[in-house]
Enzyme design. Sequence first.
Site, PDB file in Angstrom:
ATOM      1  N   TRP A 125       0.870  -1.196   0.000  1.00 36.40           N
ATOM      2  CA  TRP A 125       0.000   0.000   0.000  1.00 36.40           C
ATOM      3  C   TRP A 125       0.897   1.233   0.000  1.00 36.40           C
ATOM      4  CZ3 TRP A 125      -2.087   2.608   4.865  1.00 36.40           C
ATOM      5  CH2 TRP A 125      -3.122   3.508   4.557  1.00 36.40           C
ATOM      6  N   ASP A 206      -0.534  -5.600   9.309  1.00 40.05           N
ATOM      7  CA  ASP A 206      -1.620  -4.682   8.966  1.00 40.05           C
ATOM      8  C   ASP A 206      -2.823  -5.534   8.575  1.00 40.05           C
ATOM      9  OD1 ASP A 206      -3.253  -2.657   8.167  1.00 40.05           O
ATOM     10  OD2 ASP A 206      -1.920  -1.836   6.631  1.00 40.05           O
ATOM     11  N   LYS A 241     -13.530  -0.855   6.457  1.00 43.03           N
ATOM     12  CA  LYS A 241     -14.133  -1.677   5.398  1.00 43.03           C
ATOM     13  C   LYS A 241     -15.177  -2.629   5.975  1.00 43.03           C
ATOM     14  CE  LYS A 241     -10.168  -0.211   3.655  1.00 43.03           C
ATOM     15  NZ  LYS A 241      -9.864   0.804   2.697  1.00 43.03           N
TER      16      LYS A 241
END
Length: 394
Positions: A125, A206, A241
Amino acid sequence: MFEHIPSYPGDPILTLNEDFQKDPRQDKVNLSIGIYLDDHGRLPVMDAVRIAEEAIGTSSVPKPYLPMTGNPIYASAVQALVFGSVVPHVATAQTLGGSGALKVGADFIRRYFPDAQVWLSDPSWENHRFIFERAGFTVNTYPYYDAETGSLKFDAMLAAISKLPAKSVVLLHACCHNPTGVDLNETQWLAVLDVVQERGLLPFVDMAYQGFGAGIDNDAFVVRELLRRHIPAFVANSFSKNFSLYGERCGGLSLICEDQEAAQRVLGQLASVVRSNYSSPPVHGASVVTQVLNTPELRAQWEGQLTAMRERMLAMRATLFQLLSEKISDGHLERYVQQRGMFTYTGLSADQVDRLRHDHGVYILRSGRMCVAGLNQSNVGRVADAVAHVMRHP
Ligand code: LMR
């Protein structure tokens, strides 16, 4: 005074999303930012969240400052979800989404492990690099993704990690790797943790998509295994999310410590990092998440809807794969169904991505990352046509 300040070239994800909002074309499709949309192209308000918000109320509730590390009941709920139970030797702070957890963790590591360097998967990311570099680290990469085949370069990854000096920070994606959608299987995770243990590395996991890959518990496999082996580790988690609570900035940072006493010291120093960044986190989103996770009926409702979201993404992957296969005979299209979570690395070049946007109004990242969670029955056919068109003209 400000003449030396250059203009900001923009963020590869957030600025593209803003450009999408400004695009006047009616039939534009946003597959850029990692946001889950429902089959009508709308951002869902999950039923459990709506009911929890009604129960909490918003206007009449006092809003004091939370403790620096956030609401302790929320922290326990985070631990139970992430680790499978509340764990006395884990220190958990409420953070501003997953990014906030990464930033607090990065500042903490920089303070107490000033010589450590950070290792990210290649690719990772984009914001991982920004966050750790801004915290003062040298950021390196380990091999991860094989662009030729769209799969994992596991042997090269393991070999690279095996050479790192002790206390190197190794950033790992628990599930639904962002941006490639390529994850490790359980056997591979076990091999990585053997190396982490042997070399005394510092894993920073993560987990931004728990529940989007293979279910709440399966997606946390590496985290639970770190806990089981009692390996010191950082875990960032996010509810953006899986609760569709993007703007509420709900996340957590958990550190697996040697014992309860160490966890209390660590939590104290996390408070100090938070104080010098933003003092304390906000009230509302965390109270919604807590209410859902701690109320059995709401929890069941939330899990049911999360499963439906996961299955819808899988169905969209299958549809896109099928439609593309009818139009294109090569190109490793199986990646659309093999990769997991919100993202697929399409293998399209930056030039093809630009043409997708300019000629077809289909937005994906210039790295080739497509957010399959933005596909629906109404747009998937058009997206397949557009992707096939740019693939035929590389
Ligand atoms: C993404 O990767 O698109 C999301 O995690 C949103 C973000 O903040 O980049």
